[in-house]
Motif scaffolding. Structure first.
Motif, PDB file in Angstrom:
ATOM      1  N   TYR A   1       0.833  -1.186   0.398  1.00  0.00           N
ATOM      2  CA  TYR A   1      -0.197   0.558   0.199  1.00  0.00           C
ATOM      3  C   TYR A   1       0.851   0.754  -0.120  1.00  0.00           C
TER       4      TYR A   1
ATOM      5  N   TYR B   1      -8.259  -3.708  -3.109  1.00  0.00           N
ATOM      6  CA  TYR B   1      -7.432  -3.026  -1.818  1.00  0.00           C
ATOM      7  C   TYR B   1      -9.295  -2.623  -0.888  1.00  0.00           C
TER       8      TYR B   1
ATOM      9  N   TYR C   1      -3.580  -8.395  -3.552  1.00  0.00           N
ATOM     10  CA  TYR C   1      -3.547  -6.194  -4.130  1.00  0.00           C
ATOM     11  C   TYR C   1      -1.680  -6.166  -4.004  1.00  0.00           C
TER      12      TYR C   1
END
Length: 95
Positions: free
Chosen positions: A21, A43, A85
């Motif tokens: 992230y 996400y 992700y």
């Protein structure tokens, strides 16, 4: 869709997810809309604690695309969404 190929503990996945992230948040790279929607959907699925997330905002067309991306991964576990992700960040973010 390829996922991380080795066994990871939940703590390791969480750590890798946070690092992914951070990388994604710092990048200046531009991506096509379909890739951006994948980032968005994984996400949201990985971080939403109360079922499916409903997009908000005033742009109905954009919200429709976001909702479609979320519906495509409906039912995916939080752990799987985090792995996907991480894989997406590793595949597309070269920094």
């Amino acid at each position: 869709m390829p996922i991380l190929n080795f066994i990871m503990t939940s703590e390791e996945i969480d750590k890798e997810f946070q690092e992914a992230y951070k990388r994604a948040s710092r990048t200046d790279q531009k991506f096509p809309p379909d890739i951006m929607l994948q980032f968005y959907a994984y996400y949201k699925q990985a971080t939403e604690q109360e079922g499916i997330y409903t997009p908000s905002g005033e742009d109905d067309v954009r919200n429709a695309f976001k909702l479609n991306a979320l519906l495509q991964i409906k039912g995916m576990s939080i752990k799987e969404a985090k792995k996907n992700y991480i894989d997406l960040v590793n595949r597309y973010i070269t920094e």
